[in-house]
Design an enzyme around this catalytic site. Structure first.
Site, mmCIF file in Angstrom:
data_model
loop_
_atom_site.group_PDB
_atom_site.id
_atom_site.type_symbol
_atom_site.label_atom_id
_atom_site.label_comp_id
_atom_site.label_asym_id
_atom_site.label_seq_id
_atom_site.Cartn_x
_atom_site.Cartn_y
_atom_site.Cartn_z
ATOM 1 N N LYS A 199 3.445 2.626 16.663
ATOM 2 C CA LYS A 199 2.546 2.879 17.478
ATOM 3 C C LYS A 199 1.305 3.762 16.761
ATOM 4 O O LYS A 199 1.660 5.076 16.372
ATOM 5 C CB LYS A 199 2.951 3.543 18.794
ATOM 6 C CG LYS A 199 1.782 3.933 19.777
ATOM 7 C CD LYS A 199 2.525 4.239 21.062
ATOM 8 C CE LYS A 199 1.188 4.477 21.962
ATOM 9 N NZ LYS A 199 1.718 4.821 23.453
ATOM 10 N N ARG A 244 -6.543 4.466 29.209
ATOM 11 C CA ARG A 244 -6.576 5.796 29.587
ATOM 12 C C ARG A 244 -7.457 5.951 30.667
ATOM 13 O O ARG A 244 -7.231 6.791 31.656
ATOM 14 C CB ARG A 244 -6.903 6.804 28.398
ATOM 15 C CG ARG A 244 -5.574 6.697 27.599
ATOM 16 C CD ARG A 244 -5.760 7.576 26.317
ATOM 17 N NE ARG A 244 -5.078 7.603 25.085
ATOM 18 C CZ ARG A 244 -5.259 8.035 23.751
ATOM 19 N NH1 ARG A 244 -6.210 8.730 23.578
ATOM 20 N NH2 ARG A 244 -4.235 7.823 23.055
ATOM 21 N N SER A 272 -5.759 -2.567 25.393
ATOM 22 C CA SER A 272 -6.727 -2.320 26.229
ATOM 23 C C SER A 272 -8.098 -2.610 25.418
ATOM 24 O O SER A 272 -9.053 -3.308 26.079
ATOM 25 C CB SER A 272 -6.672 -1.289 27.107
ATOM 26 O OG SER A 272 -6.761 0.045 26.303
ATOM 27 N N LYS A 289 1.734 -1.801 17.441
ATOM 28 C CA LYS A 289 0.635 -1.547 18.555
ATOM 29 C C LYS A 289 -0.539 -0.594 18.098
ATOM 30 O O LYS A 289 -0.173 0.664 17.394
ATOM 31 C CB LYS A 289 1.189 -1.017 19.756
ATOM 32 C CG LYS A 289 0.202 -0.405 20.663
ATOM 33 C CD LYS A 289 0.988 0.220 21.883
ATOM 34 C CE LYS A 289 0.156 0.842 22.808
ATOM 35 N NZ LYS A 289 0.566 1.578 23.926
HETATM 36 C C1 PBG Z 1 1.343 5.760 26.929
HETATM 37 C C2 PBG Z 1 0.770 4.240 26.364
HETATM 38 C C3 PBG Z 1 -0.310 4.186 26.053
HETATM 39 C C4 PBG Z 1 -0.729 2.802 25.909
HETATM 40 C C5 PBG Z 1 0.496 2.046 26.256
HETATM 41 N N1 PBG Z 1 1.535 3.123 26.698
HETATM 42 C C6 PBG Z 1 -1.640 4.999 25.512
HETATM 43 C C7 PBG Z 1 -1.508 6.100 24.810
HETATM 44 O O1 PBG Z 1 -0.490 6.171 24.055
HETATM 45 O O2 PBG Z 1 -2.195 6.905 24.736
HETATM 46 C C8 PBG Z 1 -1.841 1.848 25.670
HETATM 47 C C9 PBG Z 1 -2.034 0.476 26.027
HETATM 48 C C10 PBG Z 1 -3.393 -0.103 25.864
HETATM 49 O O3 PBG Z 1 -4.439 0.508 25.503
HETATM 50 O O4 PBG Z 1 -3.584 -1.035 26.481
HETATM 51 N N2 PBG Z 1 2.414 6.125 26.111
#
Ligand code: PBG
Length: 330
Positions: A198, A208, A277, A251
């Site tokens: 990630k 967010r 997203s 991701k």
């Molecule tokens: C939180 C989380 C995030 C996403 C999934 N789980 C955001 C982050 O790590 O700040 C992002 C998913 C997306 O952007 O669609 N742990």
């Protein structure tokens, strides 16, 4: 007639729809999708400005969305709660409240659709008064105490009926600790989908916005991976596999197809890709301008994930794309 001396003509294998479909190497089906759903406590759905077409659902509307998606062959769902500020804290205790929004949502889905696979996000950020995935002290994100909280969160979600828990926090050692915690409580059948690679990505912005979970200070670079690195993903993958992860995730998705391929070549565990997203919003924006054909570009994107090595795909397009696949064929 002009003629080129050419025995090997790759175009022969592309000459008709029948031959192309006979030889197609990678096909995505609706069953490959995991559909992320935003939920909230309000009594009506609300729009998310930076994600046109995606809503924060009430629990009733979430159930309806699950039913519709299942009618198109999507069986898997991942839940993301927008938590009221009054329930946020540094330790994120609400994350393991058995009556929290997510816990209620899990039971509602499993009651009405026992065949659905419910995936839960394990991380503190929606519950954190600091907007971080872990407990904060003196501006630092603490690892081990966070892992302790994540174990409580995972157990409570398993108890509510989650089929798969998906730690997205990027703390060290959390997969093994969560595996042990689940096993100790008798949840040996609950799977772990590890957010293995990630990245600290700017593509998470709209997510967010949806959860109002922007970091309260700084960024997430001390725990999420550096976008410049791919070998680091192999270290994470090896650790997650040895700690008992059942599936590994990469991701974001499209900018990181090389990482999907790298992990696919280095492990026999299934690989998930998260079309996040920002990737969704970029397509939507171009479509709204009339610059891209939505159906074609989305189907192509999903196929590219498969080609790179993803076995399943988390995408906000899951329901829509599955509907297209039902209408048009695969
Ligand atoms: C939180 C989380 C995030 C996403 C999934 N789980 C955001 C982050 O790590 O700040 C992002 C998913 C997306 O952007 O669609 N742990």
């Amino acid at each position: 007639m002009p003629w080129v001396s050419q025995r090997s003509r790759p175009r022969r294998n592309r000459k008709s729809p029948a031959i192309r479909s006979m030889l197609r190497e990678n096909i995505v089906t609706p069953a490959n999708f995991i559909y992320p759903l935003f939920i909230h406590e309000d009594d009506a759905n609300s729009l998310i400005a930076s994600m046109p077409g995606v809503e924060r659902h009430t629990l009733q509307s979430m159930l309806k969305e699950v039913g519709e998606a299942m009618s198109f062959g999507v069986n898997s769902f991942v839940l993301f709660p927008k938590v009221p500020d009054s329930l946020k804290s540094n330790m994120g205790e609400e994350s393991y409240n058995p009556n929290s929004l997510v816990h209620r949502a899990i039971s509602m889905i499993k009651d009405k659709y026992p065949a659905a696979l419910v995936v839960t996000d394990v991380a503190l950020d929606p519950y954190s008064s600091q907007g971080h995935d872990g407990v904060v002290e003196d501006g630092k994100i603490l690892n081990d105490i966070t892992v302790h909280q994540l174990c409580k969160q995972a157990i409570s979600q398993a108890r509510a009926g989650a089929d798969i828990v998906a730690p997205s926090d990027m703390m060290d050692g959390r997969v093994g600790a969560i595996r042990d915690a689940l096993d100790c409580e008798g949840f040996t059948d609950v799977s772990i989908l590890a957010y293995t690679a990630k990245y600290a990505s700017a593509y998470y912005g709209p997510f967010r916005d949806a959860l109002q979970s922007h970091p309260g200070f700084g960024d997430k670079k001390t725990y999420q991976q550096d976008p410049a690195n791919s070998r680091e993903a192999l270290i994470e993958a090896e650790l997650d596999a040895s700690e008992g992860a059942d599936m590994l995730m990469v991701k974001p998705g499209t900018p990181y197809l090389d990482v999907i391929k790298t992990l696919k070549d280095s492990t026999d565990l299934p690989i998930a890709a998260y079309h996040v997203s920002g990737e969704y919003s970029m397509i939507k924006a171009a479509v709204e301008k009339g610059w891209l054909n939505e159906k074609d570009v989305v189907k192509e994107t999903m196929t590219c994930f498969k080609r790179a090595g993803a076995d399943c795909i988390l995408t906000y397009y899951a329901k829509q794309c599955a509907q297209w696949m039902c209408e048009d064929g695969l």
